[in-house]
Enzyme design. Sequence first.
Site, PDB file in Angstrom:
ATOM      1  N   ASP A 326      53.115  38.539  42.002  1.00 15.91           N
ATOM      2  CA  ASP A 326      53.351  37.628  42.908  1.00 15.91           C
ATOM      3  C   ASP A 326      53.854  35.838  42.675  1.00 15.91           C
ATOM      4  O   ASP A 326      53.806  36.182  41.951  1.00 15.91           O
ATOM      5  CB  ASP A 326      51.881  37.575  43.769  1.00 15.91           C
ATOM      6  CG  ASP A 326      51.518  37.078  44.469  1.00 15.91           C
ATOM      7  OD1 ASP A 326      52.125  37.374  45.474  1.00 15.91           O
ATOM      8  OD2 ASP A 326      50.314  36.355  45.713  1.00 15.91           O
ATOM      9  N   ASP A 611      46.440  38.213  42.973  1.00 13.60           N
ATOM     10  CA  ASP A 611      45.207  37.904  43.356  1.00 13.60           C
ATOM     11  C   ASP A 611      44.381  38.090  44.023  1.00 13.60           C
ATOM     12  O   ASP A 611      42.968  37.836  44.357  1.00 13.60           O
ATOM     13  CB  ASP A 611      45.041  36.102  42.991  1.00 13.60           C
ATOM     14  CG  ASP A 611      46.563  35.548  43.752  1.00 13.60           C
ATOM     15  OD1 ASP A 611      46.823  36.573  44.948  1.00 13.60           O
ATOM     16  OD2 ASP A 611      46.455  34.376  44.124  1.00 13.60           O
ATOM     17  N   ASP A 615      47.080  42.466  47.302  1.00 13.83           N
ATOM     18  CA  ASP A 615      47.833  43.256  45.944  1.00 13.83           C
ATOM     19  C   ASP A 615      46.929  44.751  45.155  1.00 13.83           C
ATOM     20  O   ASP A 615      47.278  45.301  44.629  1.00 13.83           O
ATOM     21  CB  ASP A 615      47.449  42.172  45.031  1.00 13.83           C
ATOM     22  CG  ASP A 615      48.897  40.980  44.624  1.00 13.83           C
ATOM     23  OD1 ASP A 615      49.195  40.790  45.905  1.00 13.83           O
ATOM     24  OD2 ASP A 615      47.791  39.983  45.064  1.00 13.83           O
TER      25      ASP A 615
END
Length: 883
Positions: A326, A611, A615
Amino acid sequence: MLFYQEEISAILKKFKVDKNRGLSEKEVKERLQIYGYNKWRTHQSKSLLSLFIGQLKDALIYVLMAAIAITIYMGEYIDAIIISGVILINASLGVYQEVKAGKAIQALQKLAALKATVIREGIRQIVDTATLVPGDIVVLETGQIVPADLRLISSINLQVEEAALTGESVPVYKEAKTVSSDDHVVLGEQKNMAFMSTLVTYGRALGVVVATGKKTEVGKIAENINTTETKTPLEIRLSDLGKTLGKIALGVCFLFFIIGYLQGRPLADLFLTAVSLAVASIPEGLAAIVAVVLSIGVTKMSKKNAIIKRLPAVETLGSVNIICSDKTGTLTMNQMQVVQAYTYKTGTQSSINTSARADFKQLSKIMLLCNDATLTKNQQTGDPTEIALLDFADQLDIKRSQVNSTHQRLDELPFDSDRKMMSVIVTDQTKTELLVKGAIDQILPRCTHVQFGAEVQLLSESIKEGILKSSENMSASALRTLAAAYKPYPSQGINKENWETELIFVGFVGMIDPPRKEAKIAIEKAHKAGIETLMITGDHKQTAIAIAKDIGILQTDDQAITGREWDHLSSKEQQDKINSLRVFARVSPQHKVNIVKRLQETGHIVSMTGDGVNDAPSLSHANIGVAMGITGTDVAKNASDIILTDDNFATIVTAVEQGRNIYSNIKKSVLFLLTSNLGEVIAMLISIIMGMPVPLIATQILWINLLTDSLPAIALGMDNDDPTVMQHKPRPPKESFFAHKQGIRVFAGGCLIALVTLTAYSYAYTVKGYSAFDDAIPQAVIDYARSMAFMSIIAAQLIYALAFRHYQKSIFSLGLFSNKLLTGAVVLGIVLQLLLFEISFLREAFKLTSLSLIDWFIVLALGLIPLLGNEMVKLFYRIKKNN
């Protein structure tokens, strides 16, 4: 139904609700029967006993159970206890792993707000979140968690923090206006929707519930996580190895027994020896040693800011060849920062350029006074964009507290999504001004003049074009721009409708969520180790491209794609294209899972970092999920295998390096165990095929396994890290323990150990004036020969353990005593063996006889042969490689 595309009147009609009156209590009860409570489906939890029994359904465990039955039958209760301990350790670890999977759902459930403000029967009231039903009218205010998926009916300056769900680095401005689009719009762009478990950071709104429980976006994530189960490569390899060893054990036992039976040997002795040989075929300490080595890896990783939740993940991370990361908070700092500023006098410059500081101070003071955020050393509150503007003032050494104390805000027009501006009237007792900040395309058309140093000039069309071009250049660099303007406030005042007119343009700033300094170094290190890094983010494409280029992920723009563009590709096109892509922008949680699956389908071992709630599915589906410990949500942490306590991408690469070393050490232990046990099997089979008395009895075989399958193997698993491990490419996903000619090495080593054993055995007969093939041999001579074979095979196995520290490097270049644990294990093994010979009752129990000094020298010389042979092969290999 795509609620964001529907007019609110149609949605209210669909749910049969009046926005001013809401539902009746009767309607709520009826809809609860239809839709259920506003929570995710609770799955029946298995009992610890059933989880434990489930862990026993494994080929290697079956073999170990057979070994327990055999050793108990033979009266070797200590060995049976040890093997039972191995099974308990493995089953307990497996139970822990399964319990962990359920915690992901529990964490998701805790995200839901406990209370919600609703309008029912025309009365505003607070109810349990679980009782919300589709059609409920919900009131949202600043600081509240959205209790269900809502279609907004009306909104006033509404901002919602959706970073955990969509990956957006700043709060999203929401409005009730219908989103018109023929295509599916990703969550981050559904401006008229508010999603469950997101946070209202500013403003207020009214919305109608359109989805509850598992039908919400976060509920779908919960369901997705719950159905995911991925076996790690190590688990697969150990399972396959267990099946192979089980077949070998049965085959050896059957072959040995049949040959002995045909030779007319006593059935009782033959059976005991056959079953003990079957035990020798199985390195029963393997599972325990692997668990110990992995546990040591967990301890090491915790000291390097990585918490390992699932032991095999340590090894699997070492075989990863794709890291999907990410952007926000992982590769970047997760905080906006002003990196460029513009005034008409200075042009575009770095905000901390010394020559431009004075000109930027007026720009900064406007943005400081037209601001509702707070920033101190200990905490910060408010919109991240406004916090960045306060930090900009600090960069310019502006005393914010002094400016705020000398200026008083008299009135304001808050920011809203239509105007895209915020205005305040401020006085410092000497003058009163209207200060404005907002989008440059909204402010510039309202300006008639421009600030040029201390002067004010007429804003011509050519100057406007220059300002817009500079703004476009910043946007092309993926910077978010924010402009500032002002005008003197007339003493007689002005109508609020005319506040933001005839302004004096001052300048604008460019902001970005900056990349972590260490990320670029880590990505380059990973690339050299054959690991590619992919960015998968919910942020805008240009922003993602700029960050990706800066840190070395992306070389050309055609390596980036949006979620919408990805959806337009067929499955075949996605598979063909995925290996050439490096950046995926504006993606949804479903996109992330799909990308991970596509990578796995093309043969990659994938690690996914993240996080947020969004996700969690991809963390769960990836071979290894890596969650951020500081900024990560509970959902992400519980869905992951590894948690980074420093949120540092570089720690992932460190974990990869550690994972490779851990796997290397496990492999050393496995190969050593198999080589040692193979030596015993070959020695026993050759002796019985040739018609000799067996060189080792059952109790001696079990003692050998107990001694050599424990301490030396564990010490090898705790060997020092190899500094060159990151110079090699990742292991192919299906690579076996016997790749790179290691199978030949195991067979050759086993043959050498068997040769040493039979040589010592035959030598003992010769010394006593007999041959191993004689018909009538005194029992004392046989016991002496077995004592020599017994001691020689122990010495050979213990000393040979040194050769397994590296398959190429000499033990002298590694340092003969650099692995102190292994040195200690070898010495301790020999001491225990000596005690077995010197303590009379132990000597009698194992049917041994005392050895002379010459015998001990011969045992030592024979014990060195496998090690010296291996070192000669290594030397030959190194010479060949250098030439």
